[in-house]
Design a protein around this motif. Structure first.
Motif, PDB file in Angstrom:
ATOM      1  N   TYR A   1       0.787  -1.150  -0.022  1.00 40.38           N
ATOM      2  CA  TYR A   1       0.038   0.044   0.087  1.00 40.38           C
ATOM      3  C   TYR A   1       0.860   1.111  -0.036  1.00 40.38           C
ATOM      4  O   TYR A   1       1.678   1.268   0.841  1.00 40.38           O
ATOM      5  CB  TYR A   1      -0.882  -0.038   1.156  1.00 40.38           C
ATOM      6  CG  TYR A   1      -1.962  -0.971   1.205  1.00 40.38           C
ATOM      7  CD1 TYR A   1      -3.212  -0.600   0.627  1.00 40.38           C
ATOM      8  CD2 TYR A   1      -2.060  -2.125   1.653  1.00 40.38           C
ATOM      9  CE1 TYR A   1      -4.366  -1.545   0.393  1.00 40.38           C
ATOM     10  CE2 TYR A   1      -2.894  -3.134   1.523  1.00 40.38           C
ATOM     11  CZ  TYR A   1      -4.026  -2.667   0.982  1.00 40.38           C
ATOM     12  OH  TYR A   1      -5.215  -3.487   0.948  1.00 40.38           O
TER      13      TYR A   1
ATOM     14  N   ASN B   1      -4.699  -0.872  -4.752  1.00 41.10           N
ATOM     15  CA  ASN B   1      -5.389   0.135  -4.617  1.00 41.10           C
ATOM     16  C   ASN B   1      -5.168   1.472  -4.504  1.00 41.10           C
ATOM     17  O   ASN B   1      -5.540   2.561  -3.947  1.00 41.10           O
ATOM     18  CB  ASN B   1      -6.512  -0.005  -3.369  1.00 41.10           C
ATOM     19  CG  ASN B   1      -7.413  -1.273  -3.430  1.00 41.10           C
ATOM     20  OD1 ASN B   1      -7.421  -1.833  -4.360  1.00 41.10           O
ATOM     21  ND2 ASN B   1      -7.928  -1.389  -2.352  1.00 41.10           N
TER      22      ASN B   1
ATOM     23  N   PHE C   1      -5.983  -3.907  -7.793  1.00 40.62           N
ATOM     24  CA  PHE C   1      -7.293  -3.451  -7.165  1.00 40.62           C
ATOM     25  C   PHE C   1      -7.971  -4.528  -6.453  1.00 40.62           C
ATOM     26  O   PHE C   1      -8.578  -5.356  -7.228  1.00 40.62           O
ATOM     27  CB  PHE C   1      -7.981  -2.609  -8.069  1.00 40.62           C
ATOM     28  CG  PHE C   1      -6.937  -1.462  -8.656  1.00 40.62           C
ATOM     29  CD1 PHE C   1      -7.092  -0.222  -8.246  1.00 40.62           C
ATOM     30  CD2 PHE C   1      -6.626  -1.587 -10.032  1.00 40.62           C
ATOM     31  CE1 PHE C   1      -6.454   0.942  -8.683  1.00 40.62           C
ATOM     32  CE2 PHE C   1      -5.797  -0.404 -10.566  1.00 40.62           C
ATOM     33  CZ  PHE C   1      -5.655   0.650  -9.661  1.00 40.62           C
ATOM     34  N   LYS C   2      -8.361  -4.226  -5.217  1.00 42.52           N
ATOM     35  CA  LYS C   2      -9.285  -5.295  -4.609  1.00 42.52           C
ATOM     36  C   LYS C   2     -10.433  -4.402  -4.270  1.00 42.52           C
ATOM     37  O   LYS C   2     -10.640  -3.388  -3.544  1.00 42.52           O
ATOM     38  CB  LYS C   2      -8.668  -5.932  -3.070  1.00 42.52           C
ATOM     39  CG  LYS C   2      -9.455  -6.956  -2.527  1.00 42.52           C
ATOM     40  CD  LYS C   2      -8.705  -7.553  -1.406  1.00 42.52           C
ATOM     41  CE  LYS C   2      -9.532  -8.669  -0.900  1.00 42.52           C
ATOM     42  NZ  LYS C   2      -9.030  -9.086   0.361  1.00 42.52           N
ATOM     43  N   HIS C   3     -11.597  -4.963  -4.815  1.00 42.97           N
ATOM     44  CA  HIS C   3     -13.285  -4.268  -4.823  1.00 42.97           C
ATOM     45  C   HIS C   3     -13.541  -4.666  -3.249  1.00 42.97           C
ATOM     46  O   HIS C   3     -13.464  -5.878  -2.619  1.00 42.97           O
ATOM     47  CB  HIS C   3     -14.067  -5.052  -5.638  1.00 42.97           C
ATOM     48  CG  HIS C   3     -15.140  -4.175  -5.903  1.00 42.97           C
ATOM     49  ND1 HIS C   3     -16.122  -4.412  -5.071  1.00 42.97           N
ATOM     50  CD2 HIS C   3     -15.281  -3.204  -6.863  1.00 42.97           C
ATOM     51  CE1 HIS C   3     -17.176  -3.474  -5.527  1.00 42.97           C
ATOM     52  NE2 HIS C   3     -16.657  -2.799  -6.566  1.00 42.97           N
ATOM     53  N   ASP C   4     -13.903  -3.571  -2.636  1.00 46.07           N
ATOM     54  CA  ASP C   4     -14.522  -3.487  -1.248  1.00 46.07           C
ATOM     55  C   ASP C   4     -15.982  -3.551  -1.132  1.00 46.07           C
ATOM     56  O   ASP C   4     -16.426  -3.564  -0.140  1.00 46.07           O
ATOM     57  CB  ASP C   4     -13.876  -2.647  -0.345  1.00 46.07           C
ATOM     58  CG  ASP C   4     -14.142  -1.396  -0.993  1.00 46.07           C
ATOM     59  OD1 ASP C   4     -14.967  -0.962  -1.732  1.00 46.07           O
ATOM     60  OD2 ASP C   4     -13.709  -0.135  -0.511  1.00 46.07           O
TER      61      ASP C   4
ATOM     62  N   THR D   1     -16.369   1.246  -2.680  1.00 44.60           N
ATOM     63  CA  THR D   1     -15.586   2.396  -3.546  1.00 44.60           C
ATOM     64  C   THR D   1     -15.978   2.303  -5.048  1.00 44.60           C
ATOM     65  O   THR D   1     -15.928   0.995  -5.433  1.00 44.60           O
ATOM     66  CB  THR D   1     -14.148   2.025  -3.183  1.00 44.60           C
ATOM     67  OG1 THR D   1     -13.530   1.871  -2.021  1.00 44.60           O
ATOM     68  CG2 THR D   1     -13.201   3.327  -3.902  1.00 44.60           C
TER      69      THR D   1
ATOM     70  N   TRP E   1     -15.353   2.215  -8.804  1.00 51.18           N
ATOM     71  CA  TRP E   1     -13.909   2.065  -9.713  1.00 51.18           C
ATOM     72  C   TRP E   1     -13.556   3.376 -10.326  1.00 51.18           C
ATOM     73  O   TRP E   1     -12.285   3.552 -10.381  1.00 51.18           O
ATOM     74  CB  TRP E   1     -14.482   1.027 -10.877  1.00 51.18           C
ATOM     75  CG  TRP E   1     -14.678  -0.321 -10.454  1.00 51.18           C
ATOM     76  CD1 TRP E   1     -15.717  -1.259 -10.297  1.00 51.18           C
ATOM     77  CD2 TRP E   1     -13.531  -1.190  -9.703  1.00 51.18           C
ATOM     78  NE1 TRP E   1     -15.277  -2.535  -9.893  1.00 51.18           N
ATOM     79  CE2 TRP E   1     -14.077  -2.664  -9.368  1.00 51.18           C
ATOM     80  CE3 TRP E   1     -12.205  -0.773  -9.112  1.00 51.18           C
ATOM     81  CZ2 TRP E   1     -13.687  -3.357  -9.049  1.00 51.18           C
ATOM     82  CZ3 TRP E   1     -11.811  -2.062  -8.757  1.00 51.18           C
ATOM     83  CH2 TRP E   1     -12.069  -3.161  -8.674  1.00 51.18           C
TER      84      TRP E   1
ATOM     85  N   TYR F   1     -10.344   5.441  -9.078  1.00 46.57           N
ATOM     86  CA  TYR F   1      -8.935   5.098  -9.109  1.00 46.57           C
ATOM     87  C   TYR F   1      -8.404   5.665 -10.477  1.00 46.57           C
ATOM     88  O   TYR F   1      -7.186   5.322 -10.651  1.00 46.57           O
ATOM     89  CB  TYR F   1      -8.892   3.526  -9.259  1.00 46.57           C
ATOM     90  CG  TYR F   1      -9.310   2.810  -7.802  1.00 46.57           C
ATOM     91  CD1 TYR F   1      -8.447   3.347  -6.877  1.00 46.57           C
ATOM     92  CD2 TYR F   1     -10.315   2.011  -7.814  1.00 46.57           C
ATOM     93  CE1 TYR F   1      -8.933   2.478  -5.523  1.00 46.57           C
ATOM     94  CE2 TYR F   1     -10.626   1.357  -6.424  1.00 46.57           C
ATOM     95  CZ  TYR F   1      -9.856   1.638  -5.351  1.00 46.57           C
ATOM     96  OH  TYR F   1     -10.222   1.086  -4.237  1.00 46.57           O
TER      97      TYR F   1
END
Length: 315
Positions: A155, A182, A203-206, A209, A211, A214
């Motif tokens: 990160y 991310n 990118f890890k989708h939470d 958020t 898209w 980004y």
């Protein structure tokens, strides 16, 4: 012998008599009790510029390394560190650091002391990536000489928020960045990395958020970028995430592109096909979706390698 010509020596007992002439030292041992033998007391006048470890155990005490005060290259990938070896922060002449760091960790803010550092490589070892996520300090944005930053997962703080009220330095020398997670590719970022040639980003989708936050479309402003690897992961590996909004844009210098998990319709492939310099295209894990892909004339003029893996494509 070539080793003598290159002033290379691996005989620990013989080192005190030849240290002034050595250009590189390699340490090969399975036993911790051999390391102090190499420390040579408190000698602070070891002028060796390069040290490579071939060590098959974990090691936490490397105080002896501070004896090499002119050290420029430290390759310790074969040592598994449980904590960041803060001793190396005294070696301000370091240009290259390679470490195996096998626990969830944060880099200390004091890493900015290594003002001459050009390459930082962090290897997670044999543990699963989820346990090998690094957290870079905001001070990373002050290290103006950095050329290559390589991680398994990291990160990276965004400069707008990470350095509010602090001195910001452009990373104009940075050529390689991978693998950041991310990370928002805003205008401030690509202005600070204008010469980036290789980018690996995940990118890890939470589930919350958007898209679009980004800023994928800003990749197009990385005018020197030649290699891009972009991976998208659902919140659960057993479910697909929502398809990405088609706002990708890529720089024309791009030669190698890897996409994974995007779930974009094949109808939008023209964004990739129009890249005039593209030579390698790898599409993994439903990067594009749909049973039919209709290509257009004039696309993929220089493509040499095409990989399509895990898809529902039929025609």
């Amino acid at each position: 012998m070539k080793s003598k010509q290159e002033k290379f020596n691996s005989d620990v007992d013989y080192l005190p008599g030849v240290l002034d002439n050595l250009r590189q030292v390699s340490i090969l041992t399975d036993l911790k009790n051999q390391i102090p033998k190499f420390a040579l007391g408190n000698n602070r006048d070891l002028r060796v510029p390069s040290v490579t470890f071939f060590f098959r155990n974990s090691l936490n005490d490397i105080h002896f390394i501070t004896n090499f005060w002119l050290l420029r290259v430290l390759d310790a990938l074969t040592i598994r560190f449980e904590e960041f070896p803060v001793e190396i922060l005294e070696l301000v002449n370091l240009r290259y650091i390679a470490l195996t760091y096998w626990m969830k960790h944060r880099f200390p803010a004091s890493i900015a002391k290594l003002c001459n550092l050009e390459m930082l490589i962090v290897n997670p070892g044999k543990f699963r990536p989820i346990f090998n996520t690094s957290f870079l300090s905001p001070e990373i944005w002050k290290m103006a000489r950095l050329r290559h930053l390589l991680f398994m997962r990291s990160y990276m703080p965004h400069p707008t928020y990470a350095l509010m009220g602090r001195n910001i330095v452009s990373l104009e020398n940075l050529q390689t960045l991978g693998n950041v997670i991310n990370f928002r590719w805003t205008k401030e970022v690509h202005d600070m990395m204008p010469n980036l040639k290789k980018l690996v980003i995940s990118f890890k989708h939470d589930g919350q958020t958007k898209w679009s936050s980004y800023c994928f479309d800003n990749f197009v402003y990385l005018h020197q970028l030649e290699i891009l690897k972009c991976f998208f992961f659902a919140k659960s590996y057993l479910k697909y995430q929502d398809p990405l909004p088609m706002k990708f844009a890529f720089p024309q210098k791009l030669k190698r592109l890897t996409l994974s998990g995007c779930r974009i319709s094949w109808k939008n492939m023209t964004v990739v096909g129009s890249l005039s310099n593209l030579e390698v295209l790898k599409l993994k894990f439903h990067a594009f979706e749909g049973p039919v892909w209709e290509t257009n004339d004039g696309e993929f003029r220089r493509l040499k390698l095409l990989l399509i893996h895990m898809t529902d494509l039929e025609h």
